[in-house]
Design a protein around this motif. Sequence first.
Motif, PDB file in Angstrom:
ATOM      1  N   ARG A 271      -5.152   6.592   6.039  1.00  0.00           N
ATOM      2  CA  ARG A 271      -4.667   7.422   4.939  1.00  0.00           C
ATOM      3  C   ARG A 271      -3.143   7.424   4.935  1.00  0.00           C
ATOM      4  O   ARG A 271      -2.505   7.542   5.991  1.00  0.00           O
ATOM      5  N   PHE A 272      -2.573   7.289   3.753  1.00  0.00           N
ATOM      6  CA  PHE A 272      -1.134   7.440   3.566  1.00  0.00           C
ATOM      7  C   PHE A 272      -0.873   8.909   3.259  1.00  0.00           C
ATOM      8  O   PHE A 272      -1.363   9.433   2.247  1.00  0.00           O
ATOM      9  N   ARG A 273      -0.124   9.576   4.109  1.00  0.00           N
ATOM     10  CA  ARG A 273       0.104  11.004   3.894  1.00  0.00           C
ATOM     11  C   ARG A 273       1.594  11.314   3.981  1.00  0.00           C
ATOM     12  O   ARG A 273       2.365  10.609   4.640  1.00  0.00           O
TER      13      ARG A 273
ATOM     14  N   ALA B 162       0.716   4.104  -2.832  1.00  0.00           N
ATOM     15  CA  ALA B 162       0.384   5.468  -2.425  1.00  0.00           C
ATOM     16  C   ALA B 162       1.501   6.434  -2.798  1.00  0.00           C
ATOM     17  O   ALA B 162       1.252   7.564  -3.255  1.00  0.00           O
TER      18      ALA B 162
ATOM     19  N   GLY C 256       0.811  -1.206   0.000  1.00  0.00           N
ATOM     20  CA  GLY C 256       0.000   0.000   0.000  1.00  0.00           C
ATOM     21  C   GLY C 256       0.847   1.260   0.000  1.00  0.00           C
ATOM     22  O   GLY C 256       0.516   2.252  -0.672  1.00  0.00           O
ATOM     23  N   THR C 257       1.943   1.241   0.735  1.00  0.00           N
ATOM     24  CA  THR C 257       2.837   2.395   0.784  1.00  0.00           C
ATOM     25  C   THR C 257       3.468   2.655  -0.583  1.00  0.00           C
ATOM     26  O   THR C 257       3.558   3.808  -1.045  1.00  0.00           O
TER      27      THR C 257
ATOM     28  N   GLN D  60      -8.464   4.550  -2.091  1.00  0.00           N
ATOM     29  CA  GLN D  60      -7.833   4.955  -3.346  1.00  0.00           C
ATOM     30  C   GLN D  60      -6.739   3.971  -3.745  1.00  0.00           C
ATOM     31  O   GLN D  60      -6.590   3.644  -4.926  1.00  0.00           O
ATOM     32  N   VAL D  61      -5.976   3.512  -2.769  1.00  0.00           N
ATOM     33  CA  VAL D  61      -4.947   2.518  -3.054  1.00  0.00           C
ATOM     34  C   VAL D  61      -5.582   1.240  -3.596  1.00  0.00           C
ATOM     35  O   VAL D  61      -5.097   0.645  -4.576  1.00  0.00           O
TER      36      VAL D  61
ATOM     37  N   LEU E 120       6.256   8.684   3.697  1.00  0.00           N
ATOM     38  CA  LEU E 120       4.840   8.506   4.003  1.00  0.00           C
ATOM     39  C   LEU E 120       4.641   7.959   5.407  1.00  0.00           C
ATOM     40  O   LEU E 120       5.475   7.216   5.918  1.00  0.00           O
TER      41      LEU E 120
ATOM     42  N   VAL F  88      -3.495   9.939   0.327  1.00  0.00           N
ATOM     43  CA  VAL F  88      -4.465   9.061  -0.340  1.00  0.00           C
ATOM     44  C   VAL F  88      -4.943   8.024   0.673  1.00  0.00           C
ATOM     45  O   VAL F  88      -4.206   7.636   1.586  1.00  0.00           O
ATOM     46  N   SER F  89      -6.154   7.573   0.526  1.00  0.00           N
ATOM     47  CA  SER F  89      -6.746   6.621   1.461  1.00  0.00           C
ATOM     48  C   SER F  89      -6.491   5.194   1.003  1.00  0.00           C
ATOM     49  O   SER F  89      -6.110   4.943  -0.152  1.00  0.00           O
ATOM     50  N   TRP F  90      -6.745   4.255   1.926  1.00  0.00           N
ATOM     51  CA  TRP F  90      -6.699   2.844   1.553  1.00  0.00           C
ATOM     52  C   TRP F  90      -7.670   2.567   0.399  1.00  0.00           C
ATOM     53  O   TRP F  90      -7.390   1.751  -0.483  1.00  0.00           O
TER      54      TRP F  90
END
Length: 788
Positions: free
Chosen positions: A576-578, A559, A555-556, A591-592, A570, A587-589
């Motif tokens: 959310r990955f910010r 993102a 996911g990272t 969106q990923v 990140l 971006v949120s999980w």
Amino acid sequence: MQARYGARPTLLGARTPRVEDDRLLAGRGRYIADVALPGMVEAAFVRSDVPHARVRGVDATAARESPGVRAVFAGSDLDLRAVPDRMPWVRPVQHFPLARDRVRYVGCPLAVVVADDRYLAEDAAELVEADLELLPTVGTAEDALSADAPLLYPEWGDNLLLSVEGDGGEVEAAFEQLRTVSGTFTTRRHTAAPLEGRGVVAEFRDDRLTVWTSTQAAFVVRAMLSAVLGLPERDIRVITPDVGGGFGQKNEIYPEEYLVPWLAMRLRRPVRWIEDRHEHLIAATHARDTSIELSAAVRDDGTIAALRGRVRTDLGSGEIFPAGYGPSLVAVGSLCGPYRIPHQAISVQGVVTNKTPTGGYRGFGGPEGTFAIERLVDKIGRELGIDPLDLRRRMILAPHDLPYETAAGARLESGTHREAFERAVQLGERMLTEERENAGPGAALGVGYATYVEGVASTTFSITGTWSSQDSADVRFDADGGVTVAVGISAMGQGAHTTVATLVAEALAIPMEQVRVVMGDTDTAPFGLGSWASRSTLVAGGAIARAAEVLRRKGTDIAAHLLEASPDDLELVEGRFRVRGSPGSAVSWSQVAQSALNRTFELPPGVEPGLEARATYEPPGLDHVPRPDGKMNAAASYTNATHAAVVRVDTATGVVEVVRYAVVHDCGRVINPLTVTGQIHGGVAQGIGGALHEQLPYEDGQPLATTFTEYVLPSAREIPPMIVEELGGPAPETPFGVKGAGEAGIIGPPAAIAGAVEDALAPLGVTGIDTTPLTPSVLRGLIEEARS
């Protein structure tokens, strides 16, 4: 990867309402008796009403002609294999789902009747005539070991299913030099008696067998069905519906679980069997029935230099898998408790008799071993004139002693043994003082304590000869950011769905509401060994942690590609990955997941589509067989606790009332205090039942408690106000720092209550309470003996 977490309130330790309870409380649960299939017929069993006999024949002519009957089968009609004896260190039993040559206990299944409904099947079952040649009955373990005892299995030459001698070189040297204090401590036979009894439904369709059964270990059932029925495991699906209590009793595999599927295959239609309570009390496994002879080599200050003795368990007929000797081995490992006792040599005898087979029950040998050592410590204090609490203080482990290996080989990496003990003593003294202030003159009040360690997430190889200790988890994102997690553990009322959802949500930084939990189905869950030995949280947590790590890394990477940032910049916060220092760039999980599953053209180079991971966790450091020195670390971790019980004894009637109770417990990091407290309350209630009320007596092989009229369970009236306190923090040796709490409540009550009763009756001269249950008749006898 841990550094990528941002600041976020942890879910671990929050008092989260259980996610499964609304459905169950609203009556939407689906238990085994709720499984109904088109064209289903019902089975009823013909059971032996004699304890020991040779089967000369079974006449089912009248039963087959009875209205609504579809089929009747006896043992000689079955083309099934014997249940495999997988343990080379015990005698082979070679039992079949229906008796062929012998019956060895009242309740042994002789024949099965299948009819259009259960009532017709029961009526027809009464018409089956079994020709049985009576054989001499072996009523007790002592009878079984006498030189002229009848043999249940003549080919053995004796009645020992298991016999292990303790290695006593260093132990004998201590006994030659030091004072000896000895005792024999007995825990009578009783049973789990869950609210829901056993049951099986089976259907054979499209050359595939589907079995619904009330079990704690679906994959183990599947493997054993394959072995007995001769079907490949891939052609068998085992489903565990909601389970109304298991308590270890449903971790056994019963004759009915083999036979009902065979009937479905033979008749080509669904078959169901649901046991009644009478069947349950005579045919479901019993437990305990253990006598522990224990001697201590005692130094001048009362501390124990060495233990030696024997654990002898009445295993009934032994016709069950896994065999019922496992609790005896756990009792051996429990004898040193949290004390610095450097050496022990304990032998084990698993004896067969003409009783219902014994098997697993919550605590699994821990209550028996704890009862023996705690009663012996009290006896040492009494004989040497040492306060038994001070004696415990001289032996109990302190923080600087850890890590510590017990004389049995258990490796205690963490725990609050001394702190839990001292806090429980504070609570016990306070509770006793308060009760005395409110009691009338002459009230017989007393307080007792029990301190112990409990192995959790143990190996199962020593009782199955096949499986070790691993479990698995599948974690899968959907395109909307929701997560489905499938695990190999089982739910049986202990809050497993809530625990799994909490761990997944914690590991992925998402709300629990986004997590769906799947378990109890061999087609949809990954391989696992089920729920027993307080293992579920630790092994499922380990697998979830590993799967989540894979997903966080992937996911990272996704993102970072979407944000045009470095993965190292990140952090994962609230789903959310910010980018650190730039909260607006995130971006949120969800969106990923969209990129991983739908918009795959957005994936970074080299990253495959999909967002799921499977992982297996095997607890490290376990011994699956004894080491060359005979020691064995059989559990992944060890909880500890001390119990304090305050009792009131009516000296005229012998009635014991537990009026206050406290448990100071350490199971590492607590995931959900509501769940842990509930588990301990339930365990204490069962422990009170075993200490004061529950027993399964026999006379000449005939069970005398076959309904709830004779088998006395505690009600809410017998369960006192309870204090539960948790100590300790994350355990360094386990994933998420968790241990286990499923069996802790039941281990302490027998020893704590016996000590409290002895304290209450000390003015009358009653000492040496060494047997449970402490029924009114037992207490009256002790009081009268002391007065005379």
